[in-house]
Write an enzyme that holds these catalytic residues in place. Structure first.
Site, PDB file in Angstrom:
ATOM      1  N   TYR A  63       0.840  -1.195   0.000  1.00 34.10           N
ATOM      2  CA  TYR A  63       0.000   0.000   0.000  1.00 34.10           C
ATOM      3  C   TYR A  63       0.882   1.254   0.000  1.00 34.10           C
ATOM      4  O   TYR A  63       0.675   2.183  -0.784  1.00 34.10           O
ATOM      5  CB  TYR A  63      -0.940  -0.019   1.204  1.00 34.10           C
ATOM      6  N   GLU A 118     -11.414   6.288   4.613  1.00 24.45           N
ATOM      7  CA  GLU A 118     -10.815   6.959   5.774  1.00 24.45           C
ATOM      8  C   GLU A 118     -11.866   7.185   6.860  1.00 24.45           C
ATOM      9  O   GLU A 118     -11.563   7.076   8.047  1.00 24.45           O
ATOM     10  CB  GLU A 118     -10.164   8.285   5.378  1.00 24.45           C
ATOM     11  N   TRP A 166      -5.571   0.978   9.793  1.00 24.37           N
ATOM     12  CA  TRP A 166      -5.720   1.049   8.343  1.00 24.37           C
ATOM     13  C   TRP A 166      -5.647  -0.342   7.731  1.00 24.37           C
ATOM     14  O   TRP A 166      -6.303  -0.643   6.742  1.00 24.37           O
ATOM     15  CB  TRP A 166      -4.672   1.981   7.742  1.00 24.37           C
TER      16      TRP A 166
END
Length: 190
Positions: free
Chosen positions: A22, A44, A52
């Protein structure tokens, strides 16, 4: 192709292959596509209070559940869709975040209907170029507070300054790669 684990990266992306990939391929790359920016903001918003990595593991589930992040489709979601999403193990099943996502799709469409492009609006808040953060990584900034306020004024929810700062980092509006990271490149003149 697996990421090279010996490559110097930001601290948060040094030990997990998913996070390395990522970091290397997405995080901090400038995104100028309105729909993609909206997708990133949705993710988000769901990340708030979670890691995350948890969101990345469920990203495909989110895409399936939220009609490929098509704002026009999501804006038409109603109570039956909320019930369906609350039962979907492929996403984070938080009613407030689900309802906010539907409302945020409607806010996105309202902006578009007024002739305000989402990407142009977002990048306009940073002067249309990535802002380099020369100091330590922050949780929020005056810029993310201003963006949060502007989004809320347009009807968006779950877009507090911390969430917005993370979104701006991910979308490349704020350049926050750590000095030891191979992707940390100072703008000319610094």
């Amino acid at each position: 192709m697996s990421p090279d684990p010996t490559r110097p990266r930001c601290q948060w992306a040094q030990t997990d292959a998913m996070m390395m990939a990522y970091h290397d391929n997405e995080w901090g790359q400038p995104v100028h596509d309105s729909r993609q920016l909206w997708e990133m903001l949705v993710l988000e918003s769901f990340q708030a209070g979670l890691s995350w990595r948890t969101i990345l593991k469920r990203r495909e589930g989110f895409r399936r559940a939220f009609a490929g992040f098509d704002p026009d489709s999501v804006a038409r979601f109603g109570n039956a869709d909320i019930t369906r999403l609350l039962a979907d193990p492929g996403i984070i099943r938080a009613r407030a975040k689900i309802v906010a996502t539907i409302g945020n799709a409607r806010a996105y469409i309202a902006m578009r209907d007024r002739g305000e492009d989402f990407a142009t609006f977002a990048w306009g808040m940073v002067g249309h170029v990535p802002v380099h953060n020369p100091g330590p990584v922050q949780a929020s900034s005056p810029l993310s507070h201003a963006m949060s306020t502007a989004l809320r004024a347009r009807g968006f929810r779950f877009v507090g300054p911390v969430t917005v700062y993370a979104w701006m980092q991910a979308a490349g509006m704020i350049h926050d790669h750590e000095p030891g990271c191979y992707r940390h490149v100072l703008p000319a003149g610094e």
